[in-house]
Design a protein around this motif. Structure first.
Motif, PDB file in Angstrom:
ATOM      1  N   MET A  59      15.490  -3.332 -44.731  1.00  0.00           N
ATOM      2  CA  MET A  59      14.863  -3.842 -43.503  1.00  0.00           C
ATOM      3  C   MET A  59      13.341  -3.809 -43.679  1.00  0.00           C
ATOM      4  N   PRO A  60      12.689  -4.983 -43.774  1.00  0.00           N
ATOM      5  CA  PRO A  60      11.281  -5.025 -44.193  1.00  0.00           C
ATOM      6  C   PRO A  60      10.304  -4.347 -43.244  1.00  0.00           C
ATOM      7  N   TYR A  61      10.640  -4.247 -41.950  1.00  0.00           N
ATOM      8  CA  TYR A  61       9.688  -3.703 -40.986  1.00  0.00           C
ATOM      9  C   TYR A  61       9.977  -2.257 -40.602  1.00  0.00           C
ATOM     10  N   LEU A  62      10.950  -1.636 -41.242  1.00  0.00           N
ATOM     11  CA  LEU A  62      11.356  -0.306 -40.805  1.00  0.00           C
ATOM     12  C   LEU A  62      10.239   0.718 -40.959  1.00  0.00           C
ATOM     13  N   ALA A  63       9.494   0.646 -42.049  1.00  0.00           N
ATOM     14  CA  ALA A  63       8.398   1.598 -42.243  1.00  0.00           C
ATOM     15  C   ALA A  63       7.347   1.460 -41.140  1.00  0.00           C
ATOM     16  N   GLN A  64       7.055   0.214 -40.753  1.00  0.00           N
ATOM     17  CA  GLN A  64       6.081  -0.008 -39.684  1.00  0.00           C
ATOM     18  C   GLN A  64       6.624   0.492 -38.336  1.00  0.00           C
ATOM     19  N   ILE A  65       7.927   0.310 -38.125  1.00  0.00           N
ATOM     20  CA  ILE A  65       8.545   0.797 -36.892  1.00  0.00           C
ATOM     21  C   ILE A  65       8.417   2.317 -36.806  1.00  0.00           C
ATOM     22  N   HIS A  66       8.739   2.985 -37.905  1.00  0.00           N
ATOM     23  CA  HIS A  66       8.654   4.446 -37.916  1.00  0.00           C
ATOM     24  C   HIS A  66       7.217   4.919 -37.729  1.00  0.00           C
TER      25      HIS A  66
END
Length: 237
Positions: free
Chosen positions: A1-8
């Motif tokens: 999931m490409p945006y997971l790091a930004q979400i976290h």
């Protein structure tokens, strides 16, 4: 999931927007201008829609390891509680002005809370489900008769259509006729080129949002007319 790091990375900042003091009259509210700094004397209801995103992360097991299910469910519950306090007697929510009766924000919060309720179905007991739906019902009642008259804004109308269909799906209440009426207005204003009318023309950014809500309606309603509309929307984008 490409945006997971930004979400976290963003989650702590998101949660810090909300009053987490259970003894506070503004417990669960997300508008810091209102509850924390006192710069405005009403709360922007839009923030309560974060319940949707948190519920989605929870059920998809995408939360950081340090976030427990119990903690997130409690946070979501507080957002429902605060939505009930922010909601006016006529069922409306507001964004920019006190007592403005925002059609858009009322629809948005109703949709997001209904989606959270839908996603968390197996994690909620009967009493909690009933309480959540009773929080949302006045918003749905408001959408049944309220109109947005200052402009034709397809993404706002699509939000209401999605909320009304979702209410019908979850409760069996008769909100479908109103949803179909609003949906027909969106269809009638869609350009032959495929774009949905936002004020007086196309807006590709808001078109993605409008298409998001209509795609959820497609999941619940189906229909060749809606499928054709969405196909033309995607082609334009």
């Amino acid at each position: 999931m490409p945006y997971l790091a930004q979400i976290h990375q963003t989650l702590p900042r998101l949660l810090a927007l909300f009053d987490n003091d259970a003894a506070s009259a503004t417990y669960g509210m997300g508008d810091r201008f209102h509850w924390a700094w006192g710069l405005i004397d009403f709360g922007n209801g839009t923030f309560q829609g974060a319940a949707n995103g948190l519920a989605r992360l929870l059920v998809e097991n995408l939360l950081p390891d340090s976030f427990t299910e119990t903690h997130i469910l409690k946070r979501i519950d507080s957002m429902f509680t605060a939505a009930g306090r922010l909601r006016r007697k006529d069922g409306s929510m507001e964004e920019a002005f006190p007592y403005e009766g925002s059609f858009c924000v009322t629809a948005l919060v109703a949709y997001d809370l209904l989606t959270a309720d839908e996603l968390l179905n197996e994690r909620l007991d009967a009493a909690t489900k009933k309480r959540y739906l009773s929080t949302i019902q006045p918003m749905i009642n408001y959408l049944q008769h309220a109109e947005e008259t200052h402009a034709f804004i397809s993404n706002h109308l699509a939000t209401a259509v999605a909320a009304l269909f979702k209410w019908c799906e979850l409760t069996g209440d008769s909100s479908r006729n109103r949803a179909e009426e609003i949906l027909g207005r969106i269809f009638s204003e869609q350009s032959e080129e495929g774009w949905y009318r936002e004020y007086e023309g196309a807006d590709p950014g808001y078109q993605t949002l409008c298409s998001y809500y209509l795609a959820d309606v497609m999941r619940m309603r189906g229909g060749a007319d809606l499928k054709d509309s969405l196909v033309r929307s995607m082609r334009f984008l």
